[in-house]
Write a protein that holds these residues in place. Structure first.
Motif, mmCIF file in Angstrom:
data_model
loop_
_atom_site.group_PDB
_atom_site.id
_atom_site.type_symbol
_atom_site.label_atom_id
_atom_site.label_comp_id
_atom_site.label_asym_id
_atom_site.label_seq_id
_atom_site.Cartn_x
_atom_site.Cartn_y
_atom_site.Cartn_z
ATOM 1 N N GLU A 178 0.892 -1.282 0.067
ATOM 2 C CA GLU A 178 0.081 0.100 0.044
ATOM 3 C C GLU A 178 0.921 1.297 0.092
ATOM 4 O O GLU A 178 1.230 1.762 1.060
ATOM 5 C CB GLU A 178 -0.987 -0.096 1.180
ATOM 6 C CG GLU A 178 -2.143 -1.032 1.023
ATOM 7 C CD GLU A 178 -3.203 -0.975 2.381
ATOM 8 O OE1 GLU A 178 -3.572 0.070 2.427
ATOM 9 O OE2 GLU A 178 -3.457 -2.023 2.993
ATOM 10 N N ARG A 213 -2.181 0.094 -7.061
ATOM 11 C CA ARG A 213 -2.854 -0.806 -6.126
ATOM 12 C C ARG A 213 -3.340 -2.231 -6.595
ATOM 13 O O ARG A 213 -4.365 -1.889 -7.505
ATOM 14 C CB ARG A 213 -3.726 0.222 -5.185
ATOM 15 C CG ARG A 213 -4.441 -0.874 -4.047
ATOM 16 C CD ARG A 213 -3.561 -0.869 -2.872
ATOM 17 N NE ARG A 213 -4.236 -1.482 -1.634
ATOM 18 C CZ ARG A 213 -4.234 -2.644 -1.103
ATOM 19 N NH1 ARG A 213 -3.207 -3.441 -1.743
ATOM 20 N NH2 ARG A 213 -4.812 -3.100 -0.199
ATOM 21 N N THR A 232 -5.969 -4.880 -5.863
ATOM 22 C CA THR A 232 -7.107 -5.003 -5.283
ATOM 23 C C THR A 232 -7.540 -6.468 -5.064
ATOM 24 O O THR A 232 -8.478 -7.083 -4.057
ATOM 25 C CB THR A 232 -8.321 -3.976 -5.481
ATOM 26 O OG1 THR A 232 -8.807 -4.392 -6.754
ATOM 27 C CG2 THR A 232 -7.931 -2.736 -5.385
#
Length: 328
Positions: free
Chosen positions: A100, A106, A108
């Protein structure tokens, strides 16, 4: 609106991209964003209409898609190579999901479907550094370069701490959010694994940004490999264009050093850093990303070397003398 999983009838069984409207787990494909030799990236919406970028593992030289949408290996002899790349791609997604950091894309979600693996990433509004460079006329001013790459290296350091290399840093893989913050995209570890294990993939490097050791199966890769690419990106952003490919430099190094090309436009400190990063020998490059980052953040930095004034006065005197001589 209802979507089904049928492929476009106008596409052949070997088409590379899933059709718009294709339902993939809880996501719906909107359109293809990009494609390369090893993957396809899509813009997709989840069931809450949130945007995501989804990367599909699809090495074209090893696999194709059948009429049902499944990714299949072209030749049984390539199955081991395909599975190795698949494993690395999945591991890459797993590691990135643990990171992070505002300057690293990012991840997910990642999952298996269609006999391959998908990596679900945040979708950021903005444009690539490559496009920004075009709009800026081919070069960026020093303070902006330093700030951008110092932030980017903070993210890359986090990636290295998780024992993952990027291996494909280039202006096209550095994304600038609307506010200007850089974001590192499109990691190439899985791609690199296949490249070093199979002669057929030798052409899949990004010439100019790949380090010399990426062409040599006997040399180890490490943080120094990404440092070379950072130097190549800086060189390009200073107005030098894409540097000469490293494998060609080994044969005949025709890359004009930053210290020669940019001496009147950028500080001696930045120029020296770029030349060190672009060293053909890993040991001659900066010792770590932290060292590179600290040198980028160092202030104040020196002004560029003063450009010599053109000798217009002397030429004018000679011209006047010539006129005087002709009139007498």
């Amino acid at each position: 609106m209802h979507y089904n999983n049928s492929l476009s009838m106008t596409q052949s069984s070997e088409q590379t991209a899933l059709a718009p409207g294709y339902r993939l787990a809880e996501y719906t494909i909107v359109r293809q964003l990009s494609h390369g030799g090893f993957s396809v990236v899509y813009l997709a919406l989840d069931d809450k209409d949130q945007k995501f970028a989804i990367k599909e593992y699809l090495p074209r030289q090893l696999a194709c898609r059948d009429e049902n949408g499944d990714v299949t290996v072209r030749h049984e002899l390539d199955r081991d190579a395909f599975n190795l790349g698949l494993k690395c791609f999945f591991e890459e997604g797993r590691v990135l999901a643990e990171i992070e950091h505002p300057n690293v894309v990012r991840v997910t979600n990642f999952f298996r479907a269609n006999q391959t693996v998908y990596m679900v990433m945040e979708y950021a509004e903005g444009r690539s550094l490559g496009r920004e460079l075009e709009l800026a006329g081919g070069r960026l001013e020093e303070r902006r370069l330093r700030n951008c790459f110092a932030a980017l290296l903070a993210g890359l350091r986090e990636v290295h701490l998780h024992r993952l290399l990027h291996l494909d840093i280039k202006p096209a893989n550095i994304y600038l959010r609307r506010g200007g913050a850089p974001l590192l995209l499109d990691f190439g570890a899985a791609r690199q694994t296949l490249l070093r294990g199979n002669e057929r993939f030798a052409a899949m490097y990004t010439p100019g940004y790949a380090a010399p050791e990426q062409y040599d199966r006997e040399q180890p890769l490490g943080p120094w490999t990404d440092i070379y690419a950072v130097g190549a990106c800086l060189y390009s952003c200073m107005g030098g264009g894409t540097p000469q490919a490293a494998n060609l430099r080994r044969q005949e190094d025709r890359l004009v050093p930053a210290s020669t090309l940019f001496r009147y436009d950028y500080s001696p400190e930045l120029i020296a850093l770029v030349d060190e990063c672009l060293s053909l020998t890993p040991d001659a490059r900066p010792a770590s990303l932290m060292v590179v980052q600290k040198r980028l953040m160092a202030t104040p930095f020196s002004a560029p070397e003063e450009r010599p004034a053109p000798e217009t006065g002397n030429r004018l005197v000679c011209w006047l003398k010539g006129l005087t001589g002709r009139s007498s």
